[in-house]
Scaffold this motif. Structure first.
Motif, PDB file in Angstrom:
ATOM      1  N   THR A 191      -0.635 -17.461   2.718  1.00  0.00           N
ATOM      2  CA  THR A 191      -1.165 -16.280   3.402  1.00  0.00           C
ATOM      3  C   THR A 191      -0.457 -16.051   4.728  1.00  0.00           C
ATOM      4  N   GLU A 192      -0.275 -17.120   5.487  1.00  0.00           N
ATOM      5  CA  GLU A 192       0.354 -16.995   6.806  1.00  0.00           C
ATOM      6  C   GLU A 192       1.813 -16.576   6.683  1.00  0.00           C
ATOM      7  N   GLN A 193       2.528 -17.122   5.705  1.00  0.00           N
ATOM      8  CA  GLN A 193       3.939 -16.775   5.511  1.00  0.00           C
ATOM      9  C   GLN A 193       4.100 -15.326   5.070  1.00  0.00           C
ATOM     10  N   LEU A 194       3.206 -14.853   4.225  1.00  0.00           N
ATOM     11  CA  LEU A 194       3.258 -13.450   3.793  1.00  0.00           C
ATOM     12  C   LEU A 194       2.972 -12.516   4.960  1.00  0.00           C
ATOM     13  N   ARG A 195       1.972 -12.862   5.755  1.00  0.00           N
ATOM     14  CA  ARG A 195       1.647 -12.012   6.906  1.00  0.00           C
ATOM     15  C   ARG A 195       2.824 -11.956   7.876  1.00  0.00           C
ATOM     16  N   ALA A 196       3.483 -13.081   8.093  1.00  0.00           N
ATOM     17  CA  ALA A 196       4.633 -13.107   9.000  1.00  0.00           C
ATOM     18  C   ALA A 196       5.777 -12.258   8.456  1.00  0.00           C
ATOM     19  N   ALA A 197       5.955 -12.261   7.138  1.00  0.00           N
ATOM     20  CA  ALA A 197       7.019 -11.453   6.534  1.00  0.00           C
ATOM     21  C   ALA A 197       6.763  -9.971   6.716  1.00  0.00           C
ATOM     22  N   VAL A 198       5.516  -9.560   6.538  1.00  0.00           N
ATOM     23  CA  VAL A 198       5.192  -8.146   6.698  1.00  0.00           C
ATOM     24  C   VAL A 198       5.276  -7.756   8.174  1.00  0.00           C
ATOM     25  N   ASP A 199       4.816  -8.624   9.054  1.00  0.00           N
ATOM     26  CA  ASP A 199       4.956  -8.368  10.487  1.00  0.00           C
ATOM     27  C   ASP A 199       6.430  -8.198  10.864  1.00  0.00           C
ATOM     28  N   ALA A 200       7.320  -8.924  10.172  1.00  0.00           N
ATOM     29  CA  ALA A 200       8.756  -8.880  10.477  1.00  0.00           C
ATOM     30  C   ALA A 200       9.439  -7.650   9.899  1.00  0.00           C
ATOM     31  N   GLY A 201       8.764  -6.947   8.960  1.00  0.00           N
ATOM     32  CA  GLY A 201       9.349  -5.717   8.447  1.00  0.00           C
ATOM     33  C   GLY A 201       9.402  -5.574   6.945  1.00  0.00           C
ATOM     34  N   ALA A 202       8.905  -6.554   6.180  1.00  0.00           N
ATOM     35  CA  ALA A 202       8.858  -6.397   4.721  1.00  0.00           C
ATOM     36  C   ALA A 202       7.966  -5.210   4.374  1.00  0.00           C
ATOM     37  N   ARG A 203       8.385  -4.418   3.367  1.00  0.00           N
ATOM     38  CA  ARG A 203       7.693  -3.156   3.100  1.00  0.00           C
ATOM     39  C   ARG A 203       7.131  -3.017   1.690  1.00  0.00           C
ATOM     40  N   THR A 204       7.558  -3.861   0.769  1.00  0.00           N
ATOM     41  CA  THR A 204       7.089  -3.702  -0.604  1.00  0.00           C
ATOM     42  C   THR A 204       7.120  -5.047  -1.306  1.00  0.00           C
ATOM     43  N   SER A 205       6.529  -5.081  -2.495  1.00  0.00           N
ATOM     44  CA  SER A 205       6.529  -6.272  -3.341  1.00  0.00           C
ATOM     45  C   SER A 205       7.291  -5.958  -4.617  1.00  0.00           C
ATOM     46  N   THR A 206       8.147  -6.892  -5.037  1.00  0.00           N
ATOM     47  CA  THR A 206       8.943  -6.702  -6.247  1.00  0.00           C
ATOM     48  C   THR A 206       8.152  -7.140  -7.477  1.00  0.00           C
ATOM     49  N   HIS A 207       8.062  -6.258  -8.473  1.00  0.00           N
ATOM     50  CA  HIS A 207       7.333  -6.446  -9.748  1.00  0.00           C
ATOM     51  C   HIS A 207       6.143  -7.397  -9.585  1.00  0.00           C
ATOM     52  N   LEU A 208       5.152  -6.938  -8.814  1.00  0.00           N
ATOM     53  CA  LEU A 208       3.988  -7.765  -8.513  1.00  0.00           C
ATOM     54  C   LEU A 208       3.280  -8.163  -9.810  1.00  0.00           C
ATOM     55  N   GLY A 209       2.890  -9.430  -9.879  1.00  0.00           N
ATOM     56  CA  GLY A 209       2.235  -9.964 -11.072  1.00  0.00           C
ATOM     57  C   GLY A 209       3.186 -10.709 -11.977  1.00  0.00           C
ATOM     58  N   GLN A 226      -0.854  -9.989  -1.167  1.00  0.00           N
ATOM     59  CA  GLN A 226       0.041  -8.832  -1.190  1.00  0.00           C
ATOM     60  C   GLN A 226      -0.716  -7.558  -1.548  1.00  0.00           C
ATOM     61  N   LEU A 227      -1.658  -7.661  -2.469  1.00  0.00           N
ATOM     62  CA  LEU A 227      -2.457  -6.487  -2.819  1.00  0.00           C
ATOM     63  C   LEU A 227      -3.280  -6.004  -1.635  1.00  0.00           C
ATOM     64  N   ALA A 228      -3.796  -6.932  -0.851  1.00  0.00           N
ATOM     65  CA  ALA A 228      -4.716  -6.563   0.220  1.00  0.00           C
ATOM     66  C   ALA A 228      -4.022  -5.993   1.444  1.00  0.00           C
ATOM     67  N   ASP A 230      -2.277  -3.430   3.286  1.00  0.00           N
ATOM     68  CA  ASP A 230      -2.019  -1.995   3.110  1.00  0.00           C
ATOM     69  C   ASP A 230      -0.658  -1.562   3.624  1.00  0.00           C
ATOM     70  N   ARG A 231       0.034  -2.446   4.324  1.00  0.00           N
ATOM     71  CA  ARG A 231       1.376  -2.101   4.784  1.00  0.00           C
ATOM     72  C   ARG A 231       2.406  -2.243   3.671  1.00  0.00           C
ATOM     73  N   LEU A 232       2.056  -2.959   2.632  1.00  0.00           N
ATOM     74  CA  LEU A 232       2.982  -3.215   1.536  1.00  0.00           C
ATOM     75  C   LEU A 232       2.808  -2.215   0.405  1.00  0.00           C
ATOM     76  N   TRP A 233       3.912  -1.677  -0.095  1.00  0.00           N
ATOM     77  CA  TRP A 233       3.941  -0.997  -1.377  1.00  0.00           C
ATOM     78  C   TRP A 233       4.172  -2.060  -2.444  1.00  0.00           C
ATOM     79  N   MET A 234       4.258  -1.650  -3.706  1.00  0.00           N
ATOM     80  CA  MET A 234       4.575  -2.609  -4.765  1.00  0.00           C
ATOM     81  C   MET A 234       5.284  -1.887  -5.901  1.00  0.00           C
ATOM     82  N   SER A 235       6.082  -2.649  -6.646  1.00  0.00           N
ATOM     83  CA  SER A 235       6.562  -2.155  -7.935  1.00  0.00           C
ATOM     84  C   SER A 235       5.889  -2.959  -9.034  1.00  0.00           C
ATOM     85  N   VAL A 236       5.720  -2.324 -10.197  1.00  0.00           N
ATOM     86  CA  VAL A 236       5.150  -2.986 -11.371  1.00  0.00           C
ATOM     87  C   VAL A 236       6.009  -2.632 -12.586  1.00  0.00           C
ATOM     88  N   ILE A 237       5.923  -3.477 -13.614  1.00  0.00           N
ATOM     89  CA  ILE A 237       6.655  -3.257 -14.861  1.00  0.00           C
ATOM     90  C   ILE A 237       5.637  -3.005 -15.968  1.00  0.00           C
TER      91      ILE A 237
END
Length: 369
Positions: A191-209, A226-228, A230-237
């Protein structure tokens, strides 16, 4: 000759006149067309098809054109050729070949505004690593990326990164500052690593799931996190193989149609007839359904379908409208990447897909303008 088709969002019968690559006139059709017209699809993650892979050491400009032509046949007016985890020399060859092919061909240049680097800065763990070769998964290296970006003539537009890799947060900051879209993927981050990534500028998730462990803690885990956010978009297949329908529905409802991208994640075996193939140093089976698996197992090994199939499946699986599904496959990716979005209006670029569709059925592309 004017085009007669129904507006993908309103169902209104349209007569569309195109001149010099733009919509010259647009009005109500006096006919009763059955086909639909929409902005052409844009896929942010195409690894190849018909036996051609962008990671191949034998990739040529002719191979790039083969992939672009097949994508177009499936309604994909634009896409990001995607290179996955590999050695530096392999990645440099792929990007240099793509850049040369694009520079020499105006039609390719229109279809390919840039590239997606999915790796090599990803998890080395089984599960999150997916089909990426373990021996080439490594920590982010800004100097290495800059050399790859030079080979790509500055057109790497998206990079997928695992935030738990040493140096990942600083690397994400550097990518974001350079205008590159950063995606989180193939990750086992906390959780902490994901939050730090989004704080640093990550904008989306690649093929979530997908690209995840088979078994996860109930909570917390990196899918919920990642779902929770709201700063992140996501792609799905949503091809019917990568995710069950219930999961697709839950993901889209949680993230929302305004932050969801469709990708088919087509592999080099997409479009190939059923059979056994040697690819990525291993044996793979293309099943009659088009599903690609590790030979003799049920385990996915890439995607065998294209974006048109995903658009039709997403309507059924997620309970969204035709307009919402089309826009997740055409408008959203372009918006995320900061690319011009084709519109059905006079003066707009005529980057359009014409297709047949009935509720509950498949999308069957007629042509891309």
């Amino acid at each position: 000759m004017p085009l007669h088709a129904r507006h993908y969002a309103t169902g209104e019968p349209l007569e569309v006149a195109v001149a010099d690559g733009r919509i010259a006139a647009l009005g109500r059709s006096s006919e009763s067309p059955t086909a639909w017209v929409a902005p052409a699809f844009f896929d942010p993650q195409i690894n190849g098809c018909l036996g051609v892979g962008f990671n191949s050491p034998t990739l040529t400009a002719d191979g790039v054109r083969v992939v672009a032509a097949e994508c177009r046949r499936h309604g994909i007016g634009g896409f990001l050729p995607t290179l996955i985890t590999a050695s530096f020399d392999s990645l440099r060859h792929g990007f240099a070949t793509l850049a040369a092919a694009r520079d020499a061909d105006a039609e390719l240049a229109r279809a390919i505004p840039g590239y997606h680097l999915e790796g090599p800065y990803l998890s080395g763990e089984d599960g999150p690593r997916g089909a990426h070769p373990r021996e080439h998964a490594r920590d982010p290296d800004w100097d290495e990326f800059r050399r790859l970006q030079d080979a790509a003539a500055g057109r790497v537009l998206m990079v997928t990164v695992a935030p738990e890799r040493t140096g990942a947060v600083r690397f994400i900051e550097q990518l974001a500052a350079a205008g590159v879209v950063v995606a989180i993927g193939h990750t086992a981050a906390t959780t902490e690593q994901l939050r730090a990534a989004v704080d640093a500028g990550a904008r989306t998730s690649t093929h979530l799931g997908n690209g995840a462990h088979a078994v996860l803690p109930r909570h917390p885990n990196y899918l919920w996190d990642q779902l929770a956010d709201d700063r992140l978009w996501m792609s799905v297949i949503p091809d019917g193989h990568h995710l069950p329908a219930a999961v697709v529905k839950c993901l889209v409802r949680a993230k929302g149609v305004s932050r969801t991208l469709v990708t088919c994640d087509a592999s080099s075996l997409a479009g190939m007839p059923p059979g056994r193939y040697h690819e990525w140093g291993t044996e793979l089976d293309v099943l009659p359904s088009g599903k690609v698996v590790l030979a003799g197992t049920p385990y996915l090994a890439g995607s065998g379908h294209f974006t048109d199939r995903c658009v039709g499946r997403l309507i059924r699986d997620a309970g969204v409208t035709l307009a919402e599904s089309v826009e997740m496959a055409s408008v959203r990716p372009r918006e995320l990447l900061g690319l011009p979005v084709p519109r059905l209006e006079v003066g707009a670029a005529a980057e359009l897909v014409v297709f047949d569709w009935e509720p509950g059925g498949e999308v069957r592309v007629r042509e891309v303008l």
